[in-house]
Every structure is written in structure tokens, then in C-alpha cells.
Design a protein around this motif. Structure first.
Motif, PDB file in Angstrom:
ATOM      1  N   ALA A 361       0.652  -1.297  -0.194  1.00 42.03           N
ATOM      2  CA  ALA A 361      -0.064   0.111  -0.140  1.00 42.03           C
ATOM      3  C   ALA A 361       0.942   1.494   0.359  1.00 42.03           C
ATOM      4  CB  ALA A 361      -1.231  -0.013   1.721  1.00 42.03           C
ATOM      5  N   VAL A 362       2.085   1.290   1.075  1.00 41.61           N
ATOM      6  CA  VAL A 362       2.831   2.650   0.990  1.00 41.61           C
ATOM      7  C   VAL A 362       3.776   2.597  -0.366  1.00 41.61           C
ATOM      8  CG1 VAL A 362       4.713   3.664   2.029  1.00 41.61           C
ATOM      9  CG2 VAL A 362       3.109   2.032   3.077  1.00 41.61           C
ATOM     10  N   GLY A 363       3.736   1.526  -1.383  1.00 37.28           N
ATOM     11  CA  GLY A 363       4.454   1.655  -2.627  1.00 37.28           C
ATOM     12  C   GLY A 363       3.273   2.102  -3.502  1.00 37.28           C
ATOM     13  N   ILE A 364       2.305   1.754  -3.482  1.00 40.38           N
ATOM     14  CA  ILE A 364       1.160   2.446  -4.489  1.00 40.38           C
ATOM     15  C   ILE A 364       0.977   3.811  -4.596  1.00 40.38           C
ATOM     16  CG2 ILE A 364      -1.459   2.115  -5.419  1.00 40.38           C
ATOM     17  CD1 ILE A 364      -1.713  -1.142  -4.260  1.00 40.38           C
ATOM     18  N   LEU A 365       1.071   4.038  -3.210  1.00 41.43           N
ATOM     19  CA  LEU A 365       0.247   5.407  -3.445  1.00 41.43           C
ATOM     20  C   LEU A 365       1.874   6.033  -3.208  1.00 41.43           C
ATOM     21  CD1 LEU A 365      -1.062   5.575   0.033  1.00 41.43           C
ATOM     22  CD2 LEU A 365      -2.491   5.988  -1.969  1.00 41.43           C
ATOM     23  N   GLY A 366       3.192   5.847  -3.080  1.00 43.43           N
ATOM     24  CA  GLY A 366       4.342   5.956  -3.616  1.00 43.43           C
ATOM     25  C   GLY A 366       4.739   6.589  -5.136  1.00 43.43           C
ATOM     26  N   ALA A 367       3.604   4.841  -5.765  1.00 43.07           N
ATOM     27  CA  ALA A 367       4.559   5.164  -7.180  1.00 43.07           C
ATOM     28  C   ALA A 367       3.472   6.790  -7.986  1.00 43.07           C
ATOM     29  CB  ALA A 367       4.025   4.389  -7.585  1.00 43.07           C
ATOM     30  N   ARG A 368       1.595   6.673  -7.043  1.00 42.86           N
ATOM     31  CA  ARG A 368       1.247   7.548  -7.613  1.00 42.86           C
ATOM     32  C   ARG A 368       1.716   8.631  -7.292  1.00 42.86           C
ATOM     33  NH1 ARG A 368      -4.929   7.118  -6.711  1.00 42.86           N
ATOM     34  NH2 ARG A 368      -4.925   8.895  -7.359  1.00 42.86           N
ATOM     35  N   ALA A 369       2.083   8.819  -6.644  1.00 43.65           N
ATOM     36  CA  ALA A 369       3.060  10.245  -6.088  1.00 43.65           C
ATOM     37  C   ALA A 369       3.296  10.988  -6.735  1.00 43.65           C
ATOM     38  CB  ALA A 369       3.059  10.420  -4.148  1.00 43.65           C
ATOM     39  N   ALA A 370       4.756   9.670  -7.416  1.00 40.65           N
ATOM     40  CA  ALA A 370       6.192   9.591  -8.009  1.00 40.65           C
ATOM     41  C   ALA A 370       5.558  10.155  -9.651  1.00 40.65           C
ATOM     42  CB  ALA A 370       6.749   8.790  -7.945  1.00 40.65           C
ATOM     43  N   ASP A 371       4.864   9.523  -9.772  1.00 32.79           N
ATOM     44  CA  ASP A 371       4.440   9.868 -11.157  1.00 32.79           C
ATOM     45  C   ASP A 371       3.222  10.778 -11.663  1.00 32.79           C
ATOM     46  OD1 ASP A 371       5.502   7.136 -11.812  1.00 32.79           O
ATOM     47  OD2 ASP A 371       3.538   5.859 -12.185  1.00 32.79           O
ATOM     48  N   ASN A 372       3.538  11.518 -10.845  1.00 30.51           N
ATOM     49  CA  ASN A 372       2.710  12.880 -10.715  1.00 30.51           C
ATOM     50  C   ASN A 372       2.733  14.593  -9.673  1.00 30.51           C
ATOM     51  OD1 ASN A 372       0.873  14.680 -11.169  1.00 30.51           O
ATOM     52  ND2 ASN A 372      -1.144  13.561 -11.050  1.00 30.51           N
ATOM     53  N   PRO A 373       4.090  14.467 -10.048  1.00 29.30           N
ATOM     54  CA  PRO A 373       4.443  15.342  -9.368  1.00 29.30           C
ATOM     55  C   PRO A 373       4.238  16.816  -9.006  1.00 29.30           C
ATOM     56  CG  PRO A 373       6.871  14.982 -11.232  1.00 29.30           C
ATOM     57  CD  PRO A 373       4.853  14.247 -11.245  1.00 29.30           C
ATOM     58  N   ALA A 374       3.450  17.080  -9.678  1.00 31.53           N
ATOM     59  CA  ALA A 374       1.792  17.773  -9.328  1.00 31.53           C
ATOM     60  C   ALA A 374       1.058  17.565  -8.009  1.00 31.53           C
ATOM     61  CB  ALA A 374       1.542  18.331 -10.877  1.00 31.53           C
ATOM     62  N   LEU A 375       1.303  16.744  -8.381  1.00 29.95           N
ATOM     63  CA  LEU A 375      -0.278  15.869  -6.974  1.00 29.95           C
ATOM     64  C   LEU A 375      -0.019  16.154  -6.114  1.00 29.95           C
ATOM     65  CD1 LEU A 375      -3.336  14.674  -6.836  1.00 29.95           C
ATOM     66  CD2 LEU A 375      -1.935  12.139  -7.063  1.00 29.95           C
ATOM     67  N   PRO A 376      -0.328  17.112  -5.038  1.00 27.69           N
ATOM     68  CA  PRO A 376       0.323  17.436  -3.691  1.00 27.69           C
ATOM     69  C   PRO A 376      -0.791  16.201  -2.677  1.00 27.69           C
ATOM     70  CG  PRO A 376      -1.869  19.457  -4.647  1.00 27.69           C
ATOM     71  CD  PRO A 376      -1.315  18.141  -5.592  1.00 27.69           C
ATOM     72  N   LEU A 377       0.572  16.032  -1.963  1.00 26.90           N
ATOM     73  CA  LEU A 377      -0.174  14.731  -1.078  1.00 26.90           C
ATOM     74  C   LEU A 377      -1.323  14.959  -0.790  1.00 26.90           C
ATOM     75  CD1 LEU A 377       3.693  13.795   0.415  1.00 26.90           C
ATOM     76  CD2 LEU A 377       2.185  13.297  -1.719  1.00 26.90           C
ATOM     77  N   ALA A 378      -1.553  16.099  -0.414  1.00 27.23           N
ATOM     78  CA  ALA A 378      -2.814  16.002   0.996  1.00 27.23           C
ATOM     79  C   ALA A 378      -3.911  15.838   0.171  1.00 27.23           C
ATOM     80  CB  ALA A 378      -2.773  17.577   0.530  1.00 27.23           C
ATOM     81  N   ALA A 379      -3.881  16.368  -1.351  1.00 29.49           N
ATOM     82  CA  ALA A 379      -5.309  15.619  -2.355  1.00 29.49           C
ATOM     83  C   ALA A 379      -4.873  13.937  -2.640  1.00 29.49           C
ATOM     84  CB  ALA A 379      -4.718  16.437  -4.135  1.00 29.49           C
ATOM     85  N   LEU A 380      -3.941  13.305  -2.211  1.00 28.76           N
ATOM     86  CA  LEU A 380      -4.054  11.377  -1.696  1.00 28.76           C
ATOM     87  C   LEU A 380      -4.962  11.346  -0.518  1.00 28.76           C
ATOM     88  CD1 LEU A 380      -1.070  10.516  -3.429  1.00 28.76           C
ATOM     89  CD2 LEU A 380      -3.636   9.523  -3.691  1.00 28.76           C
ATOM     90  N   VAL A 381      -4.665  12.066   0.955  1.00 26.66           N
ATOM     91  CA  VAL A 381      -4.971  11.817   1.720  1.00 26.66           C
ATOM     92  C   VAL A 381      -6.599  12.043   1.350  1.00 26.66           C
ATOM     93  CG1 VAL A 381      -5.119  12.521   4.752  1.00 26.66           C
ATOM     94  CG2 VAL A 381      -2.847  12.632   2.731  1.00 26.66           C
TER      95      VAL A 381
END
Length: 518
Positions: A361-381
């Protein structure tokens, strides 16, 4: 030893056979007794085996040269002794048969061929190789054989089948130390945990760190025990691939599966090899592939606890738990870089909270954020805060990076009754648990039936008995059970059963002093 090795190397590149034979004889004369005599232990034995194989190879190479020089009678006593100490070595047998034939003992040469053929069939379940069979036919026809004797001095291939090590491996210090302790000669190690816990990453990381322990090669196979497509790999198919990797010609592979397994075990018997069997469905899938030797290590990786492998075959069990916060933070930092984590430290902590320590689960969220540098982590939260749709956030766009697909792979291995009980756990609030009594009532089963299914789920790490007769789920597994239950219960609101008087009353046994589902 170094002088011996250097002389053999010079002989192989010598311009004339006479020079090569002299160099080889000089190298062989250095031997006086068993290598490292008086030294004991795994290291000494492994080096001893290696050196004696090099000595035999040099001896056979010298013999070939002397055969071509017409010195067959001088070779006869030594070759008889070699044949006694190496009864299944076809190289030795071919040379002794040739020497006997060249010395005018055709009948004895044919008898020896028959004896070797019987021994190979009895011990390994195979026929003689093409070179030995061709030699036999030439003797039957009375043809000259020395010129056609095919050298067979190349050592058995040393396969290197391990996949690449994980790029972002973190933590697991205690588990790596445990593998070091467990990986003794002839040991089998069963690594198991819930899917997504990083079992294969741990095994591969350790194996690449310890390649020096396995100089004779590493065999690897993905058994697809829990794959969504296709059937799990069968042992007879796996062993054919292993035989090919070990250099066995297709014509020499026995027809019967049991004979193939016997040949495989014989080939790896005294070799310092690692055999890694990944994604194991059950003990029956891997038991035939276990080696029965004093060297080498077998590692199995499975999403279920392989109790049969432990009880019947003496495997040592290593179970993985969830990541601690420090390990999860380190993995997320490796994936995104420290600067991005520093920009949104609170959001990063919230992301880790939602993963509940599951490395995938950590790896999936990290991959999503790494693939989209403009995506704020807060948006994922924000996506993850919605419990009803939280699982959708754990999808990076392909099956190997989709939490729901990983959990789906479990369902095909569960019977209908166990699947029903699995979905019932989606009806209890987060952090709560259930007793066997309550499970039986909710599923309209006897206590014995409920207990059997709970054991299956516990062996697959889908439920945890954190206290005697108290079962609960990992947070993300519970979300998946909720998702499954939405279909199973016809629109009933799973996860809200504390508000449902019918379910609450059925799940509470008499005189239970604890509130909520029993």
C-alpha cells in the motif's frame, strides 16, 4: 592449490598436446591426499568438493590426450579405480570402455556399458547420454573409437535465475538476520505473510546479499499459486525447466515425471545452490521439488502458512508483520525524495496512517505520487479519507500495483463457506473483533464449521487471532471484506452492523459482558 589451477589453465592453452599432457601431469602430481584433510565444517567441505571436481576434470583431460597418443594400457589401472569411485560419471565410463576396447577386451567393454546403463536407470531413472550410446554402437560394429571420443569436460552450467533485487528495499533488519541464521546447509525456509507484505522483496534482497553462499547457482520460479489468470504451476512442469537450466539435453530428460524429479534431485544433491519457489499455493505444489542433500538452501514464499511443509519436511518458518512507522516513512521517502516529504509532512504521515503498515500500500501511493509530481500529497489524503472508496486509491494502474486485485487473488482459493465468513467481518466496525460463536450465528453454521473456516482464513492471514478465540482483520483487508459484502448482502450497509438490531442481537451470545459484536 593456486599452482595446480595455474598449470591446468596453461595446459588448456598449450600449443601442443605433448606440452599439455606434461603440464596436466605436473598439476596432478601435486595431489597427495584428500583436499583440506583434517579440516571440518561447511566451508571446508564445499571447497573440498570443488577441488576434487577440478582434479577429476584435469585427470580426464590428460587421459584423452594420452589415449590419442596410444597409451591406453597405461591408463587402465587408474581408470578402473576412478570408475569405482565415480560409478555414475559417464565421462569416466566412456574412457574406461574405450581403454578396454583399445586393449582388445571388447566383451568386457560391452559388459561395462550394460552395467553403467543399469546403474543410471536404477539410480537416476535415465538412459546413457548420446555420446556413450554412440560409443557403444561403434564398438558393436568394430569401428575405431579413439578419434571419435567426444570430450565432455565442460562443468554443469551454473544458473543465475534470480530476478533483479528490489530497488527500494528498506527495513526488515530482524528478518534478514533470521534468514542468516536459518539458511544452513540442507535447510528449507518458508516465508509467509499477508499478500503485499514484501515477502518476495525480502527473499530476493537477502539472496542477492548472500550470493557468495551459493556459487553453484540459483534457481527461481514463480509458481503462480495465487495468480488471477491461469492455473498454478505443476511440479513436473517446473522440474523440466530446472533440468534445462542445469544443462540436461532434451533427449536425456526421462519420460516419467517421478524420474525427472529424481534426476533433478541427483543433479543438485551436492551443489551449493539456492532454490527459490515464489508464490506457493500449498505444500503439495513444492514438496516434490525439495532436495534431500547436505548442501544448498530452498526458500518458499507464500501468502499462506505452509503448515505441511513445516510439520512434514522440517521447514523453518519466517512470518512477516506490518511495517512500523519508521520503515513506512523511509520507504515513502525513498520513493518521493526527502524534499517532497518535507514540503507536506502532515500529509505524508496521514498517507502512512491509511496504509496500516502494508508495504504494498505504501508502494502504490508512493508510485502514484511519483508519477504525478504536481499532485499534492494532501489530495491523495483526501481520496483516502473517504472509507467507502478508499480501496480505489490503492491502484497505480496495473494489476501488480492494485490492492483490490491482490485481494481478489485470495478469493479463488477459498470455498463458498469460508468466503461467506470472510465477508461477515466487513460488517463489524474498525478495531473490533468476533468470536467463533458469533461467526457461527451470523453464517448459520455450526461452531465446528465456523472454526474450520476461521482456521483457513487465519492460515491465509486474512484474519488474526490476536487473543484466544478473538478474530479481527487488518484494516485494509476489512475494507475489502466490506466491498465484497456489498454484493453478498444485497445493498445492506456493511460496516454499520452496530446499528442493525437483528445482526447485533444474533452476534451477542448470552451473558457476554463486552459491548458490540461478540
Amino acid at each position: 592449490m593456486h599452482v595446480f589451477t595455474g598449470l591446468v589453465t596453461q595446459a588448456r592453452t598449450a600449443p601442443r598436446e605433448e606440452s599439455a599432457a606434461e603440464l596436466l601431469q605436473e598439476a596432478l602430481d601435486l595431489w597427495e591426499a584428500e583436499a583440506l584433510s583434517g579440516l571440518h565444517g561447511r566451508w571446508a567441505q564445499s571447497v573440498r568438493v570443488q577441488l576434487h571436481e577440478e582434479r577429476l576434470t584435469a585427470t580426464l583431460l590428460r587421459n584423452e590426450i594420452r589415449l590419442r597418443q596410444g597409451q591406453a594400457p597405461e591408463l587402465l589401472p587408474e581408470l578402473r579405480a576412478l570408475a569405482i569411485s565415480h560409478p555414475l560419471d559417464e565421462r569416466v565410463a566412456a574412457q574406461l570402455i574405450t581403454v578396454l576396447y583399445e586393449c582388445g577386451q571388447q566383451a568386457e567393454a560391452l559388459r561395462l556399458y550394460g552395467h553403467v546403463r543399469t546403474e543410471l536407470a536404477t539410480e537416476l531413472g535415465v538412459d546413457p547420454g548420446p555420446d556413450l550410446r554412440r560409443l557403444h554402437q561403434m564398438i558393436l560394429k568394430g569401428e575405431p573409437v579413439v578419434a571419435s571420443l567426444v570430450p565432455s569436460l565442460a562443468p554443469m552450467p551454473r544458473p543465475r535465475q534470480l530476478p533483479a533485487p528490489p530497488a527500494y528495499f528498506v527495513g526488515r533488519t530482524a528478518e534478514l538476520a533470521a534468514l542468516d541464521r536459518m539458511a544452513q546447509p540442507a535447510s528449507t525456509i518458508a516465508i509467509s505473510a499477508l499478500g503485499g507484505m514484501g515477502k518476495t522483496w525480502l527473499a530476493l534482497h537477502w539472496a542477492h546479499l548472500r550470493l557468495d553462499r551459493f556459487p553453484d547457482g540459483q534457481l527461481y520460479v514463480d509458481l503462480h499459486g495465487f495468480g488471477l489468470e491461469g492455473e498454478p504451476a505443476k511440479p513436473d512442469a517446473v522440474v523440466r525447466g530446472f533440468l534445462e537450466a542445469l544443462g540436461v539435453e532434451a533427449a536425456r530428460v526421462p519420460r516419467e515425471p517421478e524420474a525427472q524429479l529424481g534426476l533433478f534431485r541427483s543433479l543438485v544433491a551436492d551443489r551449493r545452490m539456492l532454490i527459490m519457489l515464489d508464490d506457493v499455493r500449498d505444500t503439495a505444489q513444492v514438496a516434490p521439488l525439495l532436495r534431500g542433500s547436505s548442501e544448498g538452501v530452498v526458500i518458499t514464499v507464500s501468502r499462506i502458512r505452509l503448515a505441511g511443509l513445516i510439520a512434514r519436511h522440517g521447514a523453518r518458518s519466517l512470518e512477516l508483520d506490518t511495517f512500523g512507522r519508521d520503515e513506512g516513512h523511509l520507504l515513502l521517502t525513498r520513493l518521493l525524495g526527502p524534499a517532497r516529504i518535507a514540503e507536506e509532512p502532515e500529509a505524508a504521515r496521514a498517507l502512512l496512517d491509511h496504509t496500516a503498515g502494508l508495504p504494498l500500500a505504501v508502494g502504490i501511493l508512493g508510485a502514484r505520487a511519483a508519477d504525478n509530481p504536481a499532485l499534492p500529497l494532501a489530495a491523495l489524503v483526501g481520496e483516502l479519507d473517504d472509507e467507502a472508496h478508499r480501496l480505489h486509491a490503492f491502484n497505480a494502474g496495473e494489476p501488480s500495483a492494485d490492492l483490490r486485485s491482490m485481494f481478489d487473488s485470495y478469493m479463488q482459493a477459498l470455498d463458498e463457506q469460508t468466503t461467506q465468513i470472510f465477508t461477515l467481518f466487513g460488517q463489524i466496525p474498525p478495531g473490533r473483533d468476533m468470536r467463533t460463536f458469533a461467526v457461527a450465528h451470523l453464517a448459520n453454521l455450526s461452531t465446528a464449521q465456523a472454526r474450520t473456516s476461521l482456521r483457513i482464513l487465519e492460515a491465509a492471514y486474512l484474519v488474526q487471532q490476536h487473543r484466544p478465540d478473538r478474530y479481527r482483520m487488518h484494516d485494509l483487508v476489512r475494507l475489502y471484506a466490506v466491498d465484497r459484502g456489498q454484493t453478498s448482502y444485497g445493498g445492506h450497509a456493511p460496516g454499520r452492523c452496530d446499528a442493525c438490531s437483528a445482526c447485533a442481537s444474533r452476534s451477542r451470545p448470552p451473558n457476554d459482558s463486552e459491548p458490540g459484536p461478540a
